[in-house]
Design a protein around this motif. Structure first.
Motif, PDB file in Angstrom:
ATOM      1  N   MET A 189       0.818  -1.210   0.000  1.00  0.00           N
ATOM      2  CA  MET A 189       0.000   0.000   0.000  1.00  0.00           C
ATOM      3  C   MET A 189       0.851   1.258   0.000  1.00  0.00           C
ATOM      4  O   MET A 189       1.982   1.269   0.483  1.00  0.00           O
ATOM      5  CB  MET A 189      -0.917   0.014   1.234  1.00  0.00           C
ATOM      6  N   GLY A 190       0.271   2.334  -0.524  1.00  0.00           N
ATOM      7  CA  GLY A 190       0.836   3.655  -0.324  1.00  0.00           C
ATOM      8  C   GLY A 190       0.600   4.071   1.121  1.00  0.00           C
ATOM      9  O   GLY A 190      -0.253   3.502   1.822  1.00  0.00           O
ATOM     10  N   TRP A 191       1.344   5.068   1.567  1.00  0.00           N
ATOM     11  CA  TRP A 191       1.260   5.523   2.959  1.00  0.00           C
ATOM     12  C   TRP A 191      -0.199   5.725   3.371  1.00  0.00           C
ATOM     13  O   TRP A 191      -0.951   6.462   2.744  1.00  0.00           O
ATOM     14  CB  TRP A 191       2.026   6.844   3.108  1.00  0.00           C
ATOM     15  N   GLN A 192      -0.592   5.046   4.459  1.00  0.00           N
ATOM     16  CA  GLN A 192      -1.991   5.068   4.892  1.00  0.00           C
ATOM     17  C   GLN A 192      -2.372   6.346   5.632  1.00  0.00           C
ATOM     18  O   GLN A 192      -3.530   6.531   6.006  1.00  0.00           O
ATOM     19  CB  GLN A 192      -2.288   3.836   5.741  1.00  0.00           C
ATOM     20  N   GLY A 193      -1.422   7.227   5.808  1.00  0.00           N
ATOM     21  CA  GLY A 193      -1.744   8.558   6.308  1.00  0.00           C
ATOM     22  C   GLY A 193      -2.208   9.498   5.217  1.00  0.00           C
ATOM     23  O   GLY A 193      -2.576  10.638   5.492  1.00  0.00           O
ATOM     24  N   SER A 194      -2.199   9.014   3.964  1.00  0.00           N
ATOM     25  CA  SER A 194      -2.611   9.835   2.821  1.00  0.00           C
ATOM     26  C   SER A 194      -3.900   9.292   2.220  1.00  0.00           C
ATOM     27  O   SER A 194      -4.163   8.087   2.244  1.00  0.00           O
ATOM     28  CB  SER A 194      -1.522   9.843   1.743  1.00  0.00           C
ATOM     29  N   SER A 195      -4.687  10.192   1.643  1.00  0.00           N
ATOM     30  CA  SER A 195      -5.935   9.761   0.999  1.00  0.00           C
ATOM     31  C   SER A 195      -5.645   8.874  -0.204  1.00  0.00           C
ATOM     32  O   SER A 195      -6.391   7.934  -0.483  1.00  0.00           O
ATOM     33  CB  SER A 195      -6.748  10.981   0.549  1.00  0.00           C
ATOM     34  N   THR A 196      -4.557   9.153  -0.928  1.00  0.00           N
ATOM     35  CA  THR A 196      -4.252   8.346  -2.109  1.00  0.00           C
ATOM     36  C   THR A 196      -3.967   6.898  -1.707  1.00  0.00           C
ATOM     37  O   THR A 196      -4.453   5.953  -2.344  1.00  0.00           O
ATOM     38  CB  THR A 196      -3.041   8.932  -2.857  1.00  0.00           C
ATOM     39  N   ARG A 198      -4.921   5.320   1.041  1.00  0.00           N
ATOM     40  CA  ARG A 198      -6.134   4.681   1.568  1.00  0.00           C
ATOM     41  C   ARG A 198      -7.119   4.339   0.453  1.00  0.00           C
ATOM     42  O   ARG A 198      -7.730   3.258   0.454  1.00  0.00           O
ATOM     43  CB  ARG A 198      -6.805   5.596   2.594  1.00  0.00           C
ATOM     44  N   ASP A 199      -7.286   5.253  -0.493  1.00  0.00           N
ATOM     45  CA  ASP A 199      -8.278   5.037  -1.548  1.00  0.00           C
ATOM     46  C   ASP A 199      -7.857   3.917  -2.498  1.00  0.00           C
ATOM     47  O   ASP A 199      -8.692   3.120  -2.949  1.00  0.00           O
ATOM     48  CB  ASP A 199      -8.520   6.325  -2.332  1.00  0.00           C
ATOM     49  N   ARG A 200      -6.579   3.841  -2.834  1.00  0.00           N
ATOM     50  CA  ARG A 200      -6.127   2.758  -3.704  1.00  0.00           C
ATOM     51  C   ARG A 200      -6.263   1.410  -3.000  1.00  0.00           C
ATOM     52  O   ARG A 200      -6.619   0.398  -3.627  1.00  0.00           O
ATOM     53  CB  ARG A 200      -4.682   3.010  -4.145  1.00  0.00           C
ATOM     54  N   ALA A 201      -6.003   1.392  -1.698  1.00  0.00           N
ATOM     55  CA  ALA A 201      -6.197   0.160  -0.914  1.00  0.00           C
ATOM     56  C   ALA A 201      -7.670  -0.220  -0.865  1.00  0.00           C
ATOM     57  O   ALA A 201      -8.019  -1.409  -0.919  1.00  0.00           O
ATOM     58  CB  ALA A 201      -5.636   0.348   0.494  1.00  0.00           C
ATOM     59  N   GLU A 202      -8.551   0.766  -0.775  1.00  0.00           N
ATOM     60  CA  GLU A 202      -9.986   0.490  -0.773  1.00  0.00           C
ATOM     61  C   GLU A 202     -10.416  -0.121  -2.098  1.00  0.00           C
ATOM     62  O   GLU A 202     -11.232  -1.059  -2.130  1.00  0.00           O
ATOM     63  CB  GLU A 202     -10.772   1.777  -0.497  1.00  0.00           C
ATOM     64  N   GLY A 203      -9.894   0.387  -3.210  1.00  0.00           N
ATOM     65  CA  GLY A 203     -10.202  -0.203  -4.511  1.00  0.00           C
ATOM     66  C   GLY A 203      -9.734  -1.649  -4.596  1.00  0.00           C
ATOM     67  O   GLY A 203     -10.423  -2.510  -5.163  1.00  0.00           O
ATOM     68  N   PHE A 204      -8.556  -1.918  -4.036  1.00  0.00           N
ATOM     69  CA  PHE A 204      -8.033  -3.288  -3.983  1.00  0.00           C
ATOM     70  C   PHE A 204      -8.973  -4.190  -3.200  1.00  0.00           C
ATOM     71  O   PHE A 204      -9.337  -5.290  -3.640  1.00  0.00           O
ATOM     72  CB  PHE A 204      -6.640  -3.275  -3.340  1.00  0.00           C
ATOM     73  N   ARG A 205      -9.405  -3.733  -2.027  1.00  0.00           N
ATOM     74  CA  ARG A 205     -10.320  -4.529  -1.197  1.00  0.00           C
ATOM     75  C   ARG A 205     -11.627  -4.821  -1.936  1.00  0.00           C
ATOM     76  O   ARG A 205     -12.131  -5.941  -1.890  1.00  0.00           O
ATOM     77  CB  ARG A 205     -10.644  -3.780   0.101  1.00  0.00           C
ATOM     78  N   GLN A 206     -12.164  -3.809  -2.586  1.00  0.00           N
ATOM     79  CA  GLN A 206     -13.431  -3.983  -3.290  1.00  0.00           C
ATOM     80  C   GLN A 206     -13.326  -5.044  -4.375  1.00  0.00           C
ATOM     81  O   GLN A 206     -14.212  -5.907  -4.511  1.00  0.00           O
ATOM     82  CB  GLN A 206     -13.886  -2.654  -3.894  1.00  0.00           C
ATOM     83  N   ALA A 207     -12.256  -5.016  -5.158  1.00  0.00           N
ATOM     84  CA  ALA A 207     -12.089  -5.982  -6.242  1.00  0.00           C
ATOM     85  C   ALA A 207     -11.880  -7.391  -5.693  1.00  0.00           C
ATOM     86  O   ALA A 207     -12.437  -8.366  -6.229  1.00  0.00           O
ATOM     87  CB  ALA A 207     -10.918  -5.582  -7.129  1.00  0.00           C
ATOM     88  N   MET A 208     -11.094  -7.505  -4.638  1.00  0.00           N
ATOM     89  CA  MET A 208     -10.851  -8.830  -4.051  1.00  0.00           C
ATOM     90  C   MET A 208     -12.131  -9.406  -3.465  1.00  0.00           C
ATOM     91  O   MET A 208     -12.457 -10.593  -3.665  1.00  0.00           O
ATOM     92  CB  MET A 208      -9.768  -8.717  -2.976  1.00  0.00           C
ATOM     93  N   GLU A 209     -12.881  -8.586  -2.763  1.00  0.00           N
ATOM     94  CA  GLU A 209     -14.134  -9.044  -2.162  1.00  0.00           C
ATOM     95  C   GLU A 209     -15.137  -9.464  -3.228  1.00  0.00           C
ATOM     96  O   GLU A 209     -15.813 -10.492  -3.097  1.00  0.00           O
ATOM     97  CB  GLU A 209     -14.729  -7.945  -1.291  1.00  0.00           C
TER      98      GLU A 209
END
Length: 341
Positions: A189-196, A198-209
């Protein structure tokens, strides 16, 4: 007595050109209107007299310096030098110039830099890879200095954010890996203190789920080369090695690929597929040939310039803009059978 020559003024130019002093001012004010004949006469007179407009004096009269402050945390990531160059060009085309300051992404350091920008009487501020505190935002708005966040979002309705659609991009990158038959997928993941990040990680989670898959791992690479390389080494030395890794930006993806190939002797994409995010120039180099989500930097820069100048001129309100970018398919990841871009 001083032997220094007398300073040439706009009044001197106006008298030689046979025009009014306000006409001289219009000729040297970006965006102001003047006839071609007036422009020609004024510039010829200015050249003959050696006249140069005084931006500080103009600022005293107009209340505008036509300087934009840009605050950035780091330039190691190729995305930011490219974006800064294009931002500077876009603003110069509108008669503005950029004053660049580096600042660590901490409330204290950002506040110090912003105070310096206030002292320089900038007309507006663009932040890239740094965040603004609530107190700092309120202070700038009270001073009439608008702020635009470039490639970073904040949950603050007073601020304008211009980003790529990071959730959609993270989802698209992961869906590509899944379509390629990968099931053991990790995300650096990119630094989780940044919106970028967190948002890219959220997209990853959505696709995996959506695919009914569980991530092998999701580890913060901090947008740092050494950290990303260490994470890749740890992920790929164990018995449950991933068969694909989505990396939160290209800067980290290059480090991951180097560690896998030269540190662990693995083949990319034969053993592990890699997908990044940004599409910086080096991503297309044959040494990496990185499949990656392209940040639409030209559209992001254009939207940033328009938004900031609209705020300065009082013709726009704060906005949250997310611009979708395409997947650039190269050879660092297995290409799904029958894939059509």
């Amino acid at each position: 007595m001083s032997d220094a020559p007398a300073k040439v003024t706009a009044h001197d130019v106006a008298r030689l050109a046979g025009v009014s002093q306000s006409a001289v001012s219009r000729v040297f004010t970006p965006g102001a209107s003047a006839s071609k004949a007036t422009v020609a006469k004024v510039r010829a007179a200015a050249e003959q007299l050696g006249y140069r407009p005084d931006p500080l004096a103009r600022a005293m009269i107009t209340g505008r310096t036509r300087i934009i402050g840009l605050v950035v945390a780091y330039l190691e990531n190729q995305f930011y030098p490219v974006a800064l160059e294009r931002l500077s060009r876009a603003l110069q085309d509108r008669g503005y110039h950029i004053l660049v300051f580096m600042a660590e992404n901490s409330t204290e350091k950002v506040a110090e830099v912003v105070q310096e920008l206030i002292d320089y009487r900038v007309d507006g501020i663009i932040t890239a890879s740094v965040s603004m505190s609530n107190d700092l935002t309120a202070r700038l708005l009270a001073l009439g200095i608008p702020v635009v966040n470039f490639n970073r979002g904040q949950d603050d309705a007073r601020l304008t954010d211009i980003t790529s659609d990071n959730v959609a991009g993270g989802r698209r990158a992961t869906e590509f890996l899944i379509a390629g038959g990968h099931t053991r997928i990790a995300h650096v993941m990119g630094w989780q203190g940044s919106s970028t990040g967190r948002d890219r990680a959220e997209g990853f989670r959505q696709a995996m789920e959506a695919a009914g898959l569980a991530p092998i791992a999701m580890v913060d690479g901090m947008y740092a080369r050494d950290t990303a390389a260490a994470v890749a080494r740890e992920l790929c030395q164990g018995p449950n090695r991933p068969d694909a890794i989505f990396v939160g930006n290209d800067h980290m993806a290059f480090a991951v690929m180097d560690e896998l190939r030269f540190g662990l002797g693995l083949d990319v994409p034969g053993d592990i597929s890699i997908v990044g995010y940004d599409d910086v120039p080096m991503a297309a180099w044959p040494a990496y040939d990185l499949t990656t989500i392209r940040q639409p930097v030209n559209r992001m820069v254009g939207a940033t310039a328009e938004a900031l100048l609209g705020l300065i001129e009082g013709t726009a309100s704060p906005q949250k803009t997310r611009i979708d970018g395409p997947l650039m398919v190269r050879r660092s990841a297995r290409i799904p059978q029958g894939y059509k871009p």
